[in-house]
Design a protein around this motif. Structure first.
Motif, mmCIF file in Angstrom:
data_model
loop_
_atom_site.group_PDB
_atom_site.id
_atom_site.type_symbol
_atom_site.label_atom_id
_atom_site.label_comp_id
_atom_site.label_asym_id
_atom_site.label_seq_id
_atom_site.Cartn_x
_atom_site.Cartn_y
_atom_site.Cartn_z
ATOM 1 N N ASP A 37 33.468 45.617 25.250
ATOM 2 C CA ASP A 37 33.876 44.371 26.073
ATOM 3 C C ASP A 37 35.223 44.447 25.211
ATOM 4 O O ASP A 37 36.334 43.752 25.691
ATOM 5 C CB ASP A 37 32.854 43.379 26.684
ATOM 6 C CG ASP A 37 32.799 42.777 25.294
ATOM 7 O OD1 ASP A 37 31.952 44.383 24.590
ATOM 8 O OD2 ASP A 37 32.487 41.572 24.700
ATOM 9 N N VAL A 38 35.241 44.161 23.803
ATOM 10 C CA VAL A 38 35.957 44.285 23.371
ATOM 11 C C VAL A 38 37.702 45.199 23.349
ATOM 12 O O VAL A 38 38.737 44.776 23.227
ATOM 13 C CB VAL A 38 36.162 44.422 21.444
ATOM 14 C CG1 VAL A 38 37.357 43.850 20.790
ATOM 15 C CG2 VAL A 38 34.868 42.929 21.267
ATOM 16 N N LYS A 39 37.553 46.193 23.534
ATOM 17 C CA LYS A 39 37.810 47.183 23.869
ATOM 18 C C LYS A 39 39.388 46.514 25.362
ATOM 19 O O LYS A 39 39.903 46.835 25.388
ATOM 20 C CB LYS A 39 37.078 49.078 24.713
ATOM 21 C CG LYS A 39 38.432 49.550 24.390
ATOM 22 C CD LYS A 39 37.766 51.042 24.110
ATOM 23 C CE LYS A 39 38.962 52.407 24.515
ATOM 24 N NZ LYS A 39 38.071 53.626 24.328
ATOM 25 N N LYS A 40 38.238 46.436 25.888
ATOM 26 C CA LYS A 40 38.823 45.843 27.451
ATOM 27 C C LYS A 40 40.011 44.457 27.014
ATOM 28 O O LYS A 40 40.629 44.694 28.191
ATOM 29 C CB LYS A 40 37.965 45.649 28.810
ATOM 30 C CG LYS A 40 38.405 45.078 29.876
ATOM 31 C CD LYS A 40 37.266 45.324 31.027
ATOM 32 C CE LYS A 40 38.081 44.531 32.185
ATOM 33 N NZ LYS A 40 36.843 44.038 33.346
ATOM 34 N N LEU A 41 39.396 43.970 26.171
ATOM 35 C CA LEU A 41 40.006 42.555 26.504
ATOM 36 C C LEU A 41 41.424 42.754 25.689
ATOM 37 O O LEU A 41 42.418 42.738 26.042
ATOM 38 C CB LEU A 41 39.185 41.732 25.157
ATOM 39 C CG LEU A 41 39.730 40.551 25.184
ATOM 40 C CD1 LEU A 41 40.446 39.084 25.944
ATOM 41 C CD2 LEU A 41 39.935 40.257 23.619
ATOM 42 N N TYR A 42 41.237 44.122 24.891
ATOM 43 C CA TYR A 42 42.323 44.514 24.061
ATOM 44 C C TYR A 42 43.282 45.033 25.251
ATOM 45 O O TYR A 42 44.661 45.202 24.502
ATOM 46 C CB TYR A 42 42.428 45.279 22.868
ATOM 47 C CG TYR A 42 42.306 44.653 21.668
ATOM 48 C CD1 TYR A 42 43.227 43.671 20.764
ATOM 49 C CD2 TYR A 42 40.559 43.494 21.043
ATOM 50 C CE1 TYR A 42 42.863 42.858 19.561
ATOM 51 C CE2 TYR A 42 40.619 43.004 20.327
ATOM 52 C CZ TYR A 42 41.440 42.241 19.591
ATOM 53 O OH TYR A 42 41.368 41.123 19.021
ATOM 54 N N GLU A 43 43.106 45.611 25.861
ATOM 55 C CA GLU A 43 43.361 46.846 26.541
ATOM 56 C C GLU A 43 44.501 46.312 27.555
ATOM 57 O O GLU A 43 45.805 46.099 27.883
ATOM 58 C CB GLU A 43 42.793 47.834 27.388
ATOM 59 C CG GLU A 43 42.068 48.949 27.145
ATOM 60 C CD GLU A 43 41.468 49.930 26.937
ATOM 61 O OE1 GLU A 43 40.841 49.498 28.648
ATOM 62 O OE2 GLU A 43 41.031 51.135 26.440
#
Length: 120
Positions: A37-43
């Motif tokens: 979820d953190v990776k998706k947010l930053y992407e």
């Protein structure tokens, strides 16, 4: 384990302490793991910012075409460069021949020379 002891303050965590902390926080135990979820947010945020950056670059290109002198001065300032000839324009003082002045007077002479060349 160091949890609950004064040794946790300022002491590096041991592998067992780190594993225990990650477990209690619900974080994956593998090192250097980024939650999905953190990776998706930053992407997603990266894509938003890239769109804004592209729009800004087009706006600035139009400004630069319409105002080349102002754009050049702006770029000089953002690149932390001094104006051409600044050092050569500074007044010089000869300790042996010039009348002694208060340091504020020397400062005034220098600032008075620099100020017109560096309006920032």
């Amino acid at each position: 384990l160091l949890e609950g002891s004064a040794a946790t303050h300022g002491a590096p965590l041991k592998p067992d302490d780190l594993a225990q902390a990650k477990k209690s926080w619900g974080v994956a135990e593998e090192p250097f793991t980024i939650a999905d979820d953190v990776k998706k947010l930053y992407e997603e945020r990266t894509k938003e910012v890239e769109v804004k950056a592209t729009a800004w670059e087009a706006t600035y290109a139009a400004y630069k075409a319409a105002n080349p002198d102002k754009a050049s001065e702006l770029e000089r300032r953002f690149s932390h460069k001094l104006p051409e000839g600044l050092a050569e324009s500074l007044p010089t003082f000869d300790y042996a021949t010039d009348k002694p002045l208060a340091t504020r007077q020397y400062s005034k002479a220098c600032i008075g020379t620099v100020a017109p060349l560096m309006p920032e």
